[in-house]
Design an enzyme around this catalytic site. Structure first.
Site, PDB file in Angstrom:
ATOM      1  N   GLU A 303      24.916   1.239  37.946  1.00  0.00           N
ATOM      2  CA  GLU A 303      23.137   2.494  37.832  1.00  0.00           C
ATOM      3  C   GLU A 303      23.129   3.099  36.735  1.00  0.00           C
ATOM      4  OE1 GLU A 303      21.081   5.378  40.491  1.00  0.00           O
ATOM      5  OE2 GLU A 303      23.160   5.361  40.839  1.00  0.00           O
ATOM      6  N   LYS A 369      14.268   0.120  42.333  1.00  0.00           N
ATOM      7  CA  LYS A 369      14.492   0.821  43.106  1.00  0.00           C
ATOM      8  C   LYS A 369      13.103   1.572  43.849  1.00  0.00           C
ATOM      9  CE  LYS A 369      17.388   4.762  44.495  1.00  0.00           C
ATOM     10  NZ  LYS A 369      18.787   5.767  44.368  1.00  0.00           N
ATOM     11  N   CYS A 419      22.130   2.272  44.604  1.00  0.00           N
ATOM     12  CA  CYS A 419      22.302   3.662  44.855  1.00  0.00           C
ATOM     13  C   CYS A 419      22.050   4.356  46.532  1.00  0.00           C
ATOM     14  CB  CYS A 419      21.702   4.491  44.129  1.00  0.00           C
ATOM     15  SG  CYS A 419      23.414   6.065  44.548  1.00  0.00           S
TER      16      CYS A 419
END
Length: 554
Positions: A303, A369, A419
């Site tokens: 990430e 995300k 994540c």
């Protein structure tokens, strides 16, 4: 089915003055200690699912000692606080060591957050008390609650509902959901059927049944201490354990497409240097070297490995990656930021993104995300003052859409997430369920450097393993500092890099095809069963208890 002891307690006369029971303070301290012990059920403890069964047996036995819904809720809340304050203490490291928050404030924030999370097991315990016909116990008589089938089903359903609410309300925080500890436990086989919350339902039911059997045995005297009241709960509990151990033999998905050769990179970039100018320059040099070191079907970075927009990539870096992809046939997934270019040439709506590079293809794949971390990636209304106490460079990011297209590598669709998104099983199941062609491989990229060398790394990997069990698909975890790993479709870690090292994990991963029942229905199954059972219990449990008290007075 009686929910109260009848033996050895004389009926109360109509005009009798009844004294309510009062629980000692150590009752709640014991519940808190049990919650703290439950943290040991989760990673990195091996096979902690067996320990979790023992802890839940104690929890349910302890709840049967309570005097009504208030003491039940306090007992559940004490258990939850003990579990969360010891299980997510690494948030202190994030806020203090890397966020720059003063130690007393970081500690206070951890305690307050743990108290908030404890509201959900408190809710579950209080709801169980109502739906098991136990809520008025302390007001009406001094007799302890007798575990029954009615109470066991109410406990399982209330516990699952409380955990689902914790994973949903205010964007959700399902960390330490009880089902995760069963990744190596006897109930892991239920994952592709009912998911993590369904496993928690089975766990709670088995614990309640074992307490019911122990209670029935204790009530009997003489040589015949084992009767139907003891045998039947034990038989069902053992049957559920056996089912959980045998269900992994059922095949829900099958291998699809050729295996992919994958290189997963772990840069081990220090968090305090990640966004400095010198740190960004070093990261560019490091990842250019690691990516172009040797070819593979796919190379994955962590990430925000490159903490800038693709438009800001230095020309030599971008050229080196494009040339390497085109000449070797290597696809890449790069962690970076995204944004929208406005009319005035200003970038807006910054996102936490992954970019895919495909050989001989000019455009870039992009994934944004969508499930953002509160306080880290977006600021809840009214909490800007809290974020200002920390030195976290991310503030208010824009969200991607809930379901985004897969990244295709050599005809193998790959579903990616970033994540925190990895801990929401329903969202990953929805991505697969709603896709025209469901992905055969899952990839999660993370930067867990925020949490230092703590149990958060192993806990996150354990949740990734549960995603593979729920979906029947392998997962690749690419992290900055650990835990970088490859997990097969059966939840087994087949390769892992040591934490806090610079390295490349080279693996061959076999994608799969097919839909598990959990992908098809998500959490709807366990929610429907739980709500129906709780509604039945709430409708009939208190009425039965009231009728029994009238019978006693007669």
């Amino acid at each position: 089915m009686s929910t109260r002891l009848r033996e050895s307690v004389p009926p109360s006369p109509p005009d009798a003055v009844v004294v309510s029971r009062t629980l000692p303070r150590w009752h709640y301290l014991a519940a808190l200690a049990a919650g703290a012990a439950n943290t040991l059920s989760f990673a990195p403890t091996p096979h902690g699912g067996w320990l979790e069964i023992a802890v839940f047996v104690f929890l349910y036995a302890w709840l049967t000692r309570t005097t009504g819904w208030k003491s039940a809720a306090l007992t559940g809340g004490a258990f939850g606080f003990g579990n969360f304050v010891t299980g997510v203490w690494w948030l202190y490291v994030s806020m203090h060591d890397y966020g720059g928050m003063a130690a007393p404030l970081a500690l206070a924030a951890l305690v307050l957050f743990s108290l908030y999370l404890a509201l959900y097991p408190a809710f579950s315990a209080g709801l169980w008390s109502f739906c098991a016909g136990h809520a008025g116990n302390g007001k009406h008589d001094v007799r302890p609650f007798a575990p029954t089938w009615h109470g066991a089903l109410a406990f399982a359903s209330a516990w699952a509902l409380g955990e689902w609410l914790r994973g949903t309300v205010f964007t959700g925080f399902p960390w330490l959901a009880s089902g995760y500890a069963q990744a190596d436990g006897p109930f892991a086989g239920f994952a592709p059927l009912v998911g993590t919350y369904g496993i928690g339902w089975v766990l709670a039911l088995v614990a309640a049944l074992l307490v019911q059997a122990l209670h029935s045995t204790a009530r009997r005297s003489g040589p015949r201490r084992v009767g139907a009241g003891t045998a039947m709960p034990v038989v069902l509990a053992l049957a559920l354990m056996a089912a959980g151990l045998l269900l992994p033999r059922v095949t829900w998905t099958l291998p699809a497409n050729a295996p992919l050769t994958v290189r997963i990179l772990q840069g081990n970039v220090k968090q305090e240097m990640k966004f400095d100018e010198a740190g960004v320059r070093d990261a560019l040099a490091l990842y250019q070297k690691m990516i172009t070191e040797k070819p593979a079907d796919l190379v994955v970075t962590p990430e925000t490995a490159i903490p800038m927009l693709p438009e800001q990539f230095p020309e030599p870096f971008a050229h080196a990656l494009r040339t390497f992809a085109d000449t070797t046939g290597t696809s890449m997934l790069l962690g970076a930021f995204g944004a929208t270019l406005g009319e005035g040439g200003q970038y807006t709506d910054e996102t936490n993104s992954l970019y895919g590079v495909t050989p001989d293809t000019a455009g870039l794949y992009r994934y944004d995300k969508h499930h953002l971390v509160p306080f880290g990636e977006f600021v809840p209304w009214g909490f800007h003052w809290f974020v200002q106490l920390m030195n976290i460079p991310l503030g208010d990011l824009a969200r991607g859409t809930p379901v985004q297209k897969a990244f295709v590598v050599h005809n193998q669709p790959v579903a990616v997430d970033i994540c925190y998104e990895d801990i929401f099983g329903e969202e990953i199941a929805r991505t697969l369920r709603d896709a025209a062609v469901p992905a055969g491989v899952l990839i999660n990229t993370s930067n867990l450097a925020w949490f230092g060398n703590t149990i958060a790394l192993d806990q996150h990997l354990q949740m990734a393993r549960m995603r593979t069990l729920e979906t029947g698909r392998p997962m690749l975890a690419a992290t900055n500092t650990g835990a970088t790993a490859a997990i097969d479709a059966h939840g087994r870690v087949i390769a892992r890099l040591p934490a806090f090292t610079v390295g490349s994990l080279d693996v061959a991963i076999q994608g799969t095809a097919g839909l598990t029942p959990y992908i098809t229905s998500g959490n709807n199954t366990v929610l429907a069963v739980s709500l129906i059972l709780l509604a039945f219990g709430f409708a009939f449990g208190p009425a039965r208890s009231k009728a029994r008290r009238k019978d006693d007075r007669r």
